[in-house]
Design a protein around this motif. Structure first.
Motif, short mmCIF file in Angstrom:
data_model
loop_
_atom_site.label_atom_id
_atom_site.label_comp_id
_atom_site.label_asym_id
_atom_site.label_seq_id
_atom_site.Cartn_x
_atom_site.Cartn_y
_atom_site.Cartn_z
N GLY A 248 0.83 -1.20 0.00
CA GLY A 248 0.00 0.00 0.00
C GLY A 248 0.86 1.24 0.00
O GLY A 248 0.57 2.21 -0.68
N SER A 249 1.95 1.19 0.76
CA SER A 249 2.73 2.41 0.88
C SER A 249 3.51 2.71 -0.40
O SER A 249 3.79 3.86 -0.69
N SER A 250 3.82 1.68 -1.20
CA SER A 250 4.51 2.01 -2.45
C SER A 250 3.53 2.67 -3.42
O SER A 250 3.88 3.57 -4.16
N ALA A 251 2.27 2.24 -3.38
CA ALA A 251 1.26 2.92 -4.20
C ALA A 251 1.13 4.37 -3.74
O ALA A 251 1.01 5.28 -4.54
N LEU A 252 1.20 4.53 -2.43
CA LEU A 252 1.11 5.88 -1.89
C LEU A 252 2.26 6.76 -2.36
O LEU A 252 2.10 7.93 -2.61
N SER A 253 3.43 6.14 -2.46
CA SER A 253 4.60 6.91 -2.89
C SER A 253 4.37 7.52 -4.26
O SER A 253 4.73 8.66 -4.51
N VAL A 254 3.78 6.70 -5.15
CA VAL A 254 3.52 7.19 -6.50
C VAL A 254 2.54 8.36 -6.42
O VAL A 254 2.75 9.43 -6.99
N ALA A 255 1.48 8.12 -5.62
CA ALA A 255 0.48 9.19 -5.46
C ALA A 255 1.14 10.43 -4.90
O ALA A 255 0.87 11.55 -5.33
#
Ligand SMILES: O=C(O)CCC(=O)C(=O)O
Ligand SMILES: [Fe+2]
Length: 585
Positions: A248-255
């Motif tokens: 989840g946090s890697s998706a957040l990084s992109v966001a």
């Protein structure tokens, strides 16, 4: 005692250099900012402390850069206990960021004496090394004119107060355009012709994805019985959960990268930017809980008059700003106890501290890659945290620009702590960038708003419900160094209450419709008033109007003509010192 040299340097390079390599580079180079052969490489700001023991290198380095600081901060007396100790800030713990060591120009805590805090800033050699003209000492056009009149000569008006500083920036390579201009962000109208609703970017979990995980805080909220919630290793269920969180946090990084880009673009296009859900709701609640016990320590907001705190140039004008504030330095943020009515009470600002660290990370290390104008904030540091409460009852803050006196502040950053805020509560931050329509930003819980401190006029519209926030001001290293140097030579000492009140009364009378009017008679009244005022009060007023010294101010004020007086009134008004009709608290 060993000196710790806290060094902040801008490198146009991703390469990691050792402190000694950097020092050698600087000594060998003619300029502070080292340029990289590949101009497409985004700029990176490095800030790290290091130790220079060799006194020849030290002297050479200082004369080249002027940014050499010798910091040794003792625990300052105040209401807070705990937090940083002398050992924490001792030379060998050379891991902290430079900014936290800079003296805050905003803290009302007792002034530090020379032994407490030694900071050596820009000198002439520094200016020369950047091929700059030293900043004009006299910042206020009206005062300049007055002095000219007093000397029987004519002095050219400074065309633009920001001129000299602007010039420095454009002379350095690091201000080149990183991003092309983008079309204006969509705006929604709110009925008024001149005011639009500010569009915001949703930064859900932005802080978390910037390396400041709120996870421990959220766990802390879920399990109030314990302050430590480390996940035990070897527990397969928990490991799976952690993995999920990681994905989840890697998706957040992109966001977050997209969000950062949008934030940067909004700052460049509009002069302000808004990020919603920057602080998650439960964290906002937790911060509110932490600061609740400090409410009785808030004091009426003061007008920041552009000089250092030790110049004593801050005055409270309640009818201009209706908030109450509490300044918290880094020591206070890590305090474990405070003294109330002679009794020690325990406290913790753990969550607030974490949020502030996340904002630091955002503004000083992330956002500069996505916008122009922030390249020197990592080295400039920030003010202490200003907690503010507008109590409702129509309280407001009149329209003003935060930095009109070249005090070093580059970006104003606000975090709103009002979960469940309703539009009918009012309290919008109304921002107006030059040449643009105004935009209204409601103080919604978790919302972060930022704007350029030197150009964006703003006001807090009447608030009909208690409104909580904290503000951080981020400094431009160059301007801050100059402001510090100027404050050292111009004004000294801390103002007494009597001096503050006398200064306030003069400023009010200058601004009043019918007391010191811009007429021959008004000028004569001003001259007489100034002649009979105590020097400490004159120091404050000199600080307010940006005069280089008390003598300059007195010379100007006793030889003012009606036109100069009108200019002076206008300039003070622009600082937000004008009379308003805000209800008294
Ligand atoms: O609270 C706000 O929205 C803005 C406050 C402000 O302008 C200030 O403290 O200088
Ligand atoms: Fe402001």
């Amino acid at each position: 005692m060993d000196e710790i040299i806290s060094l902040s340097i801008l490198l146009n390079d991703y390469g990691v250099k050792s402190a000694s390599e950097v020092i050698t580079d600087i000594i060998d180079s003619e300029r502070l900012v080292l340029s990289h052969k590949d101009s497409n490489v985004p700029f990176l700001e490095l800030s790290f402390p290091c130790k220079i023991e060799d006194s020849t290198i030290k002297a050479k380095f200082k004369s080249k850069t002027g940014l050499l600081q010798v910091c040794a901060k003792k625990v300052t007396p105040g209401i807070f206990e705990g937090g940083q100790t002398e050992e924490d800030t001792a030379p060998d713990s050379a891991t902290e960021d430079v900014p936290s060591k800079l003296p805050s120009s905003s803290s009302p805590s007792p002034p530090l004496d020379d032994a407490d805090l030694m900071c050596d800033f820009a000198d002439e050699a520094y200016m020369t090394s950047l091929s700059l003209q030293p900043q004009e000492n006299m910042k206020n056009a009206a005062v300049q004119q007055g002095v000219a009149a007093a000397q029987g000569s004519t002095i050219q008006k400074t065309a633009d107060k920001a001129g000299p500083v602007q010039q420095k920036h454009t002379q350095n390579a690091y201000t080149s355009q990183l991003y092309p201009q983008q079309p204006q962000l969509p705006i929604s109208s709110c009925g008024s012709e001149s005011v639009r609703l500010a569009s915001s970017i949703d930064g859900t979990g932005l802080a978390a994805s910037l390396g400041y995980s709120f996870a421990p805080l959220l766990t802390l909220l879920a399990d109030t019985s314990s302050h430590v919630n480390a996940v035990p290793k070897g527990n397969p269920k928990k490991a799976k959960k952690q993995e999920k969180k990681k994905a989840g946090s890697s998706a957040l990084s992109v966001a977050a990268t997209c969000t950062l880009k949008l934030l940067g673009e909004s700052l460049m296009l509009n002069g302000w930017a808004v990020c919603d859900n920057y602080i998650p709701g439960p964290i906002v609640d937790q911060v509110r809980k932490e600061i609740k016990q400090m409410e009785s320590h808030y004091t009426p907001g003061q007008i920041w008059v552009g000089k250092e705190a030790d110049a004593g140039a801050q005055i409270a004008v309640q009818d201009v700003r209706g908030d109450s504030v509490l300044w918290m330095d880094d020591q206070a943020l890590t305090a474990t106890a405070f003294i109330k009515e002679g009794k020690k009470q325990s406290c913790s600002f753990l969550t607030l501290h974490q949020v502030v660290c996340a904002v630091d990370q955002l503004i000083m290390h992330e956002l500069p890659r996505y916008t122009q104008g922030l390249s020197l904030v990592a080295a400039g540091g920030r003010s202490d945290v200003m907690l503010a409460i507008y109590p409702g009852k129509g309280s407001r803050f009149a329209k003003h620009i935060d930095n009109t006196a070249q005090d070093g502040r580059r970006l104003t950053c606000l975090c709103y702590l009002n979960n469940g805020w309703q539009p009918e509560f009012g309290g919008s931050l109304r921002v107006t960038s030059p040449g643009q329509p105004s935009a209204d930003i409601l103080p919604l819980g978790g919302r972060l708003a930022c704007f350029w401190s030197k150009s964006v006029a703003h006001e807090v519209c009447p608030t009909h419900h208690p409104r909580h926030s904290f503000t951080l001001w981020f400094y431009d290293a160059l301007e801050k160094a100059e402001a510090l140097a100027a404050a050292k030579v111009s004004i000294g000492g801390t103002a007494s209450a009597a001096a503050q009140s006398s200064a306030r009364s003069l400023i009010r009378d200058i601004l009043a419709q019918d007391v010191i009017t811009p007429t021959e008679e008004g000028c004569a009244i001003l001259a007489n008033r100034v002649k009979t005022m105590p020097i400490a009060a004159l120091s404050i007023v000199a600080g307010v109007v940006g005069a280089a010294s008390v003598q300059d101010f007195v010379a100007a004020a006793t030889h003012m003509d009606p036109t100069s007086l009108a200019v002076l009134r206008d300039e003070i008004r622009r600082m937000g010192l004008q009379q308003t009709h805000a209800p008294s608290l």
